[in-house]
Design a protein around this motif. Sequence first.
Motif: not given
Length: 315
Positions: A255-263, A266-268
């Motif tokens: 549901d979240r925007p694609r922007v910031g998904r990679t970060a 990576d945190e996960l």
Amino acid sequence: MKPTTLDAIRMHRADADAIVAAGELVDMRFVAGNVLSLRAAKLFCLLVQEAGIAIADQVQHRLPFSVLNETFHKSRDELVEAIAELQSTVVSVRLVSRKGRAFTKSGPILSDVEREADDLDDAEVRFEFSPTLRRVIADSTHWTAVSRRAVLAFESKYSLRLYLYLSLRARLRKTAEDMDIDALREMLGLSGGTLSRWQDMRRFALDPAVAEINHLAGFHAAYGPLKRGRRVVGVRLSWSLKGRDELVEAQKELDRPRVGRTARRDELVETIAQTRQRIAESLASAPPLDRLRPDYLGRNEPDQKLPRPQGEPDA
């Protein structure tokens, strides 16, 4: 009696997020190394969903470019290129005849395409699935329902290929499968000298694919290398269904925007790697055991951004 793939399409037609994929199509292989790009692979999944129960019929399907653009946010030229890719890519599918004899059937994905003039606001594309695809769907009793949102969210074609492959197996009793390197490359769509070294295949295909699946899918994925001496000759793929809280978190991420998904991913992955490190340190300080067989969770340790290896194609 086990429902056929066409039965499954009927059962899921009210679910806008469900794409029913025939197992034979998930396991299809590409002829002459003509592997689908990520964009074309996603488009194929959407066309299968749009066709619905009529996918096995010799009919012309119609879809406005505006509908495709709402999904892909690509120019019309880019969409036309993806459609042409589906028409020109030849796939090979392993089937069993009604007499029980195994055979291989090859053909393109789309056999006929019509495109209206670009200057029309309501221009549409009209297409037919090839006889090969229609035959596969009509006879299929092996299927899986995958998430449309997850399919569209993947950023690597290797993630999508592995996601579809494991989706067929995620609800089976067995939770692991051994695969030799050649079969793994074929499943991922790696041809020729692309990512020929194990280190490159692990780093640029398997690790990103497993990380994306664990972030967005309804199940966990992992792998461990199988070695003969020091040489990696295959992998053991493993999977398990996520718990309720993990499923909710995966849905929230979609549901979240694609922007910031990679970060966020990576945190996960970093959190998982830190947990492994603590477990390893705990085991190192524990009294010795006669036999220790810890579960292998895969190699998802975070990597620095590395240059693309020679031979690596665009996603």
